[in-house]
Write a protein that holds these residues in place. Sequence first.
Motif, PDB file in Angstrom:
ATOM      1  N   UNK A  36       0.830  -1.203   0.000  1.00 28.17           N
ATOM      2  CA  UNK A  36       0.000   0.000   0.000  1.00 28.17           C
ATOM      3  C   UNK A  36       0.866   1.257   0.000  1.00 28.17           C
ATOM      4  N   UNK A  37       2.014   1.214   0.611  1.00 30.28           N
ATOM      5  CA  UNK A  37       2.930   2.350   0.598  1.00 30.28           C
ATOM      6  C   UNK A  37       3.668   2.445  -0.734  1.00 30.28           C
ATOM      7  N   UNK A  38       4.021   1.312  -1.308  1.00 24.71           N
ATOM      8  CA  UNK A  38       4.811   1.267  -2.532  1.00 24.71           C
ATOM      9  C   UNK A  38       4.011   1.729  -3.753  1.00 24.71           C
ATOM     10  N   UNK A  39       2.760   1.298  -3.861  1.00 26.12           N
ATOM     11  CA  UNK A  39       1.969   1.570  -5.061  1.00 26.12           C
ATOM     12  C   UNK A  39       1.779   3.073  -5.315  1.00 26.12           C
ATOM     13  N   UNK A  40       1.321   3.887  -4.355  1.00 25.98           N
ATOM     14  CA  UNK A  40       1.132   5.304  -4.690  1.00 25.98           C
ATOM     15  C   UNK A  40       2.436   6.064  -4.926  1.00 25.98           C
ATOM     16  N   UNK A  41       3.541   5.525  -4.502  1.00 27.92           N
ATOM     17  CA  UNK A  41       4.815   6.209  -4.729  1.00 27.92           C
ATOM     18  C   UNK A  41       5.425   5.847  -6.072  1.00 27.92           C
ATOM     19  N   UNK A  92       2.744   6.386 -10.036  1.00 30.16           N
ATOM     20  CA  UNK A  92       2.776   7.622 -10.832  1.00 30.16           C
ATOM     21  C   UNK A  92       4.057   7.770 -11.649  1.00 30.16           C
ATOM     22  N   UNK A  93       5.197   7.366 -11.108  1.00 30.87           N
ATOM     23  CA  UNK A  93       6.451   7.446 -11.861  1.00 30.87           C
ATOM     24  C   UNK A  93       6.415   6.537 -13.084  1.00 30.87           C
ATOM     25  N   UNK A 118       6.308   8.424 -16.672  1.00 34.39           N
ATOM     26  CA  UNK A 118       7.539   8.298 -17.448  1.00 34.39           C
ATOM     27  C   UNK A 118       7.259   7.882 -18.887  1.00 34.39           C
ATOM     28  N   UNK A 119       6.114   7.301 -19.134  1.00 32.68           N
ATOM     29  CA  UNK A 119       5.768   6.856 -20.487  1.00 32.68           C
ATOM     30  C   UNK A 119       4.964   7.906 -21.253  1.00 32.68           C
ATOM     31  N   UNK A 120       4.542   8.961 -20.562  1.00 35.44           N
ATOM     32  CA  UNK A 120       3.742  10.012 -21.211  1.00 35.44           C
ATOM     33  C   UNK A 120       4.622  11.191 -21.581  1.00 35.44           C
TER      34      UNK A 120
END
Length: 109
Positions: A17-22, A25-26, A30-32
Amino acid sequence: MEINTYILWIIIGTAVVTFIPRVLPFIILSRLDLPEWVLKWLEYVPIAVMAALLAQEVLIYDNELSFSFQNLKLLAIVPTFITAIITRSLIGTVLVGILSMLILQYVFI
């Protein structure tokens, strides 16, 4: 020492749960190819977050907004801020902040 499986799953769950929101988004951003105005706007996010955290920590004294001289953090921020402007050194600023609080607490408490 034996680890309870329930505790282990709690630790794994909170890590996910801590890892996913951090990280998510990267990975997505990074692909956009973001427009220039979005990139310019994103430059101000770290400054705004730090200002909000700093203001909350420095200006709150006894659970109230305080601009009095009893608020030692408010006094300690003056030499710290001056050091940050003059030296632009993170370690120097942190050391001056710590020493300022140390001296003020020794003198006034």
